[in-house]
Design a protein around this motif. Structure first.
Motif, short mmCIF file in Angstrom:
data_model
loop_
_atom_site.label_atom_id
_atom_site.label_comp_id
_atom_site.label_asym_id
_atom_site.label_seq_id
_atom_site.Cartn_x
_atom_site.Cartn_y
_atom_site.Cartn_z
N ILE A 69 48.87 -68.91 -19.28
CA ILE A 69 48.94 -67.54 -19.77
C ILE A 69 49.27 -66.59 -18.63
N ARG A 70 49.87 -65.46 -18.99
CA ARG A 70 50.30 -64.50 -17.97
C ARG A 70 49.73 -63.13 -18.27
N VAL A 71 49.43 -62.39 -17.22
CA VAL A 71 48.97 -61.01 -17.38
C VAL A 71 50.07 -60.22 -18.08
N GLY A 72 49.68 -59.46 -19.10
CA GLY A 72 50.64 -58.70 -19.89
C GLY A 72 51.05 -59.38 -21.17
N GLU A 73 50.67 -60.65 -21.34
CA GLU A 73 51.02 -61.40 -22.54
C GLU A 73 50.20 -60.92 -23.73
N TRP A 74 50.83 -60.82 -24.90
CA TRP A 74 50.13 -60.39 -26.11
C TRP A 74 49.17 -61.46 -26.60
N VAL A 75 47.98 -61.03 -27.06
CA VAL A 75 46.99 -61.94 -27.63
C VAL A 75 46.33 -61.28 -28.83
N LEU A 76 45.73 -62.11 -29.67
CA LEU A 76 44.94 -61.65 -30.81
C LEU A 76 43.51 -62.15 -30.65
N ALA A 77 42.56 -61.32 -31.01
CA ALA A 77 41.15 -61.72 -31.05
C ALA A 77 40.72 -61.74 -32.51
N VAL A 78 40.07 -62.84 -32.93
CA VAL A 78 39.70 -63.02 -34.33
C VAL A 78 38.22 -63.38 -34.41
N GLY A 79 37.47 -62.68 -35.27
CA GLY A 79 36.05 -62.97 -35.41
C GLY A 79 35.41 -62.15 -36.50
N ASN A 80 34.09 -61.96 -36.37
CA ASN A 80 33.30 -61.31 -37.41
C ASN A 80 32.45 -60.18 -36.83
N PRO A 81 33.06 -59.09 -36.37
CA PRO A 81 32.26 -58.00 -35.80
C PRO A 81 31.48 -57.27 -36.88
N PHE A 82 30.22 -56.96 -36.56
CA PHE A 82 29.39 -56.19 -37.49
C PHE A 82 29.39 -56.81 -38.89
N ASN A 83 29.46 -58.16 -38.95
CA ASN A 83 29.50 -58.91 -40.22
C ASN A 83 30.76 -58.62 -41.04
N LEU A 84 31.78 -58.07 -40.40
CA LEU A 84 33.07 -57.88 -41.08
C LEU A 84 33.90 -59.13 -40.84
N THR A 85 34.01 -59.98 -41.85
CA THR A 85 34.64 -61.28 -41.66
C THR A 85 36.14 -61.16 -41.47
N SER A 86 36.68 -62.16 -40.77
CA SER A 86 38.14 -62.31 -40.59
C SER A 86 38.80 -61.05 -40.05
N THR A 87 38.22 -60.48 -39.00
CA THR A 87 38.79 -59.29 -38.37
C THR A 87 39.75 -59.71 -37.25
N VAL A 88 40.92 -59.11 -37.23
CA VAL A 88 41.94 -59.43 -36.24
C VAL A 88 42.30 -58.17 -35.46
N THR A 89 42.30 -58.25 -34.13
CA THR A 89 42.78 -57.15 -33.31
C THR A 89 43.75 -57.67 -32.27
N ALA A 90 44.57 -56.79 -31.74
CA ALA A 90 45.62 -57.18 -30.79
C ALA A 90 45.40 -56.51 -29.45
N GLY A 91 45.90 -57.17 -28.41
CA GLY A 91 45.84 -56.61 -27.07
C GLY A 91 46.69 -57.45 -26.14
N ILE A 92 46.50 -57.24 -24.85
CA ILE A 92 47.21 -58.04 -23.86
C ILE A 92 46.22 -58.69 -22.90
N ILE A 93 46.69 -59.70 -22.18
CA ILE A 93 45.90 -60.27 -21.09
C ILE A 93 45.88 -59.26 -19.95
N SER A 94 44.67 -58.80 -19.60
CA SER A 94 44.53 -57.78 -18.56
C SER A 94 44.34 -58.39 -17.18
N ALA A 95 43.70 -59.55 -17.11
CA ALA A 95 43.45 -60.22 -15.83
C ALA A 95 43.04 -61.66 -16.10
N LYS A 96 43.15 -62.49 -15.08
CA LYS A 96 42.72 -63.89 -15.17
C LYS A 96 41.69 -64.16 -14.09
N ALA A 97 40.89 -65.22 -14.31
CA ALA A 97 39.90 -65.66 -13.33
C ALA A 97 38.97 -64.54 -12.92
#
Length: 467
Positions: free
Chosen positions: A174-202
C-alpha cells in the motif's frame, strides 16, 4: 470534470465510519484441538504478493469495493453473565436470576467461507459469550479460537459454511495517498462504509520503549463500535483491521489506525496452527536514527536502525551483523525506524530468510539472515509477558542465579513501576529458570492467586500477590 465531481460527492457522503476506543486488554484463549476444516494454503484466500500500480479511485470502484465488503463484515457482541438479586439475602449469600448482559460491541471480518472471523481483542475481552450477527441479521454464538493481546487481535469461529469473506491484500504494497474504505458497525449502525486515504504507514502510537507497534494510519472516518472492522483497498481486498483512534472525545477527529493485513493474517495462521503467536526476530537491539541524534552518532544518514547489541548465536550474529551497523532495508522494505522493521518482521515466520541491507563505516553491505523465534510467555491474569534471559544478563540483577526477563507489560497500571526494570525469580514460591517453568507452575496452580517475586537491578526482592 464530471468524474471529479462524482468522486468528491461520494467521498463526502461516505464520511461517517467507526471504531472502538483504543486500549490493549487481554483475554483468555479458548483452546480448539480440532484442526480447521478450511485449507489456508489454498487459493481461496490468497495473500496478494504485488499490488497494482494504478489505483483508479472512481465511483464505480468505490461501489464495487463496498459491495464486496459489507456482507463479510459482522457485528460482534460481548455478552457477560450478571446475577440479579431480588432480596438482600440473595445479594449477600448468592442466588437470584442470571441474565446475559451486553458488555460491549464492535465489528469483525469473515476471512474464510467456513466461519473464521478476525476482530479486536478488546472487543471480546472478558466475555462469557460472544455473539456474531451477519449482515442479513442471522446470529451465531462464536467460539474464541485464540487471542493476541499485544496486537489487539482475536480469532473467532462460527459454525456456518458458504459464507462471503474477504481476501487478504498485501499491506506491504500500500502507498500513502491510496484510497481506502473502512467498513464496520459504528454506534450499532450496521454496514457503514466511509472513504479516505492512507495517511501514513508503520505508525507507532506507544510511548513505552518496551512495546512497538506498526499501524496503518488513515483519515477514513471511524468511531466507537467499528473496532475489528475492515480496511479495504478499492479492489475490495482486506489490507487492515481497524483498531484505534486517538481522540480526546472518544470519537473521530481526523485520523484512525489499523493493524496491517499481513500481520493479521500471520497471527490468524499461528493461532490456528499453534494456539499462540510465534514471533520472528533478527536478534539485534538498538535505537532509531533520527533528527535529534544522527549528528551525535556521526553518521551521514538521518534515518535507519542503529544496532547497539547483537544477540549471541542469533541469526544476525551468524550472518555477520555487528554493533554500530545501520539497517536501512529488509527485503524491499525501507527501514526508517524500528517500527518499520517490527511491522515487517511481525508478518514473517521464524525460520524465514530475509535480505538485510546495512551500512558499516559508510559502506553499503547486504547479507541474508534466518529469523529466530522469540520465546515468550504471556501471564494473562496479570498482563505481563516474560522471556528467557541469558546468564550474563542475570548478573545485572544483583547477581541473580535464576529468573526470567520481562519483555512486555500490557497493564498500563504497571508500565511505569519498578516491575518494568525487574526480573521474575519465583512464582508461588517456586524458582523459575525459563518460560517453561513459568508455564508449568501456572498451569498446575489450583488457585486464581499468584505470588510473584521480582528482583530489581539493585538486587532487592519483593513479592506481590496478584488475584
Amino acid at each position: 470534470m464530471k468524474d471529479t465531481f462524482k468522486l468528491a460527492l461520494v467521498a463526502i457522503i461516505a464520511s461517517g465510519l467507526s471504531i472502538g476506543s483504543y486500549h490493549f486488554i487481554y483475554n483468555d484463549s479458548s483452546e480448539n484441538e480440532e484442526k480447521p476444516t478450511f485449507d489456508w494454503s489454498s487459493e481461496s484466500i490468497p495473500l496478494v504478493q504485488t499490488s497494482s500500480n494504478t489505483y483508479n479511485a472512481s465511483p464505480d470502484n468505490f461501489t464495487a469495493a463496498a459491495e464486496n465488503t459489507v456482507d463479510a463484515v459482522v457485528h460482534v457482541k460481548n455478552m457477560t453473565l450478571m446475577r440479579t438479586a431480588s432480596s438482600y439475602f440473595e445479594y449477600k449469600f448468592g442466588g437470584g436470576e442470571t441474565k446475559k448482559v451486553l458488555r460491549g460491541a464492535g465489528s469483525g471480518v469473515i476471512v474464510s467461507p467456513d466461519g473464521y472471523i478476525v476482530t479486536n481483542n478488546h472487543v471480546i475481552e472478558g466475555a462469557n459469550e460472544v455473539q456474531v450477527t451477519l449482515n442479513d441479521n442471522e446470529t451465531f454464538t462464536a467460539e474464541i479460537i485464540g487471542t493476541a493481546p499485544e496486537s489487539d487481535i482475536a480469532l473467532l469461529k462460527i459454525e456456518r459454511d458458504g459464507l462471503k469473506y474477504l481476501q487478504f491484500g498485501d499491506s506491504n504494497s500500500i502507498r500513502v495517498g491510496e484510497w481506502v474504505l473502512a467498513v464496520g458497525n459504528p454506534f450499532n449502525l450496521t454496514s457503514t462504509v466511509t472513504a479516505g486515504i492512507i495517511s501514513a504507514k508503520a505508525r507507532d502510537l506507544n510511548n513505552n520503549d518496551n512495546q512497538f507497534q506498526s499501524f496503518i494510519q488513515t483519515d477514513a472516518a471511524v468511531n466507537p463500535g467499528n473496532s475489528g472492522g475492515a480496511l479495504v483497498n478499492t479492489k475490495g481486498e482486506l489490507i487492515g483491521i481497524n483498531t484505534a483512534i486517538t481522540s480526546q472525545t472518544g470519537s473521530f477527529i481526523g485520523y484512525s489506525f489499523a493493524v496491517p493485513s499481513n500481520n493479521a493474517k500471520k497471527i490468524i495462521e499461528d493461532l490456528i496452527e499453534y494456539g499462540s503467536v510465534r514471533k520472528a526476530v533478527l536478534g539485534v537491539r538498538g535505537t532509531d536514527i533520527n533528527e535529534q541524534n544522527y549528528k551525535q552518532l556521526e553518521t551521514e544518514i538521518s534515518q535507519g536502525f542503529l544496532i547497539g547489541d547483537v544477540s549471541k548465536n542469533s541469526g544476525a550474529e551468524k550472518a555477520g551483523l555487528q554493533k554500530d551497523d545501520i539497517i536501512t532495508k529488509i527485503d524491499n522494505i525501507r527501514i526508517r525506524r524500528f517500527s518499520d522493521m517490527a511491522g515487517y518482521l511481525n508478518s514473517r515466520n521464524p525460520g524465514d530468510q530475509v535480505n538485510v541491507t546495512y551500512l558499516r563505516s559508510g559502506k553499503t553491505k547486504e547479507t541474508t539472515i534466518q529469523l529466530d523465534i522469540l520465546s515468550t510467555y504471556l501471564i494473562k491474569s496479570i498482563g505481563i509477558e516474560v522471556q528467557n534471559i541469558e546468564k550474563k544478563d542475570l548478573k545485572k540483577f544483583g547477581n541473580a542465579k535464576n529468573g526470567v526477563g520481562i519483555s512486555e507489560i500490557f497493564d498500563k497500571r504497571l508500565e511505569n513501576s519498578f516491575i518494568s526494570e525487574s526480573i521474575i525469580t519465583k512464582i508461588n514460591k517456586e524458582e523459575v529458570n525459563s518460560i517453561e517453568d513459568v508455564r508449568k507452575i501456572i498451569n498446575q496452580s489450583k488457585s486464581q492467586t499468584l505470588l510473584i517475586t521480582f528482583m530489581t537491578k539493585d538486587g532487592e526482592e519483593s513479592t506481590y500477590v496478584f488475584r
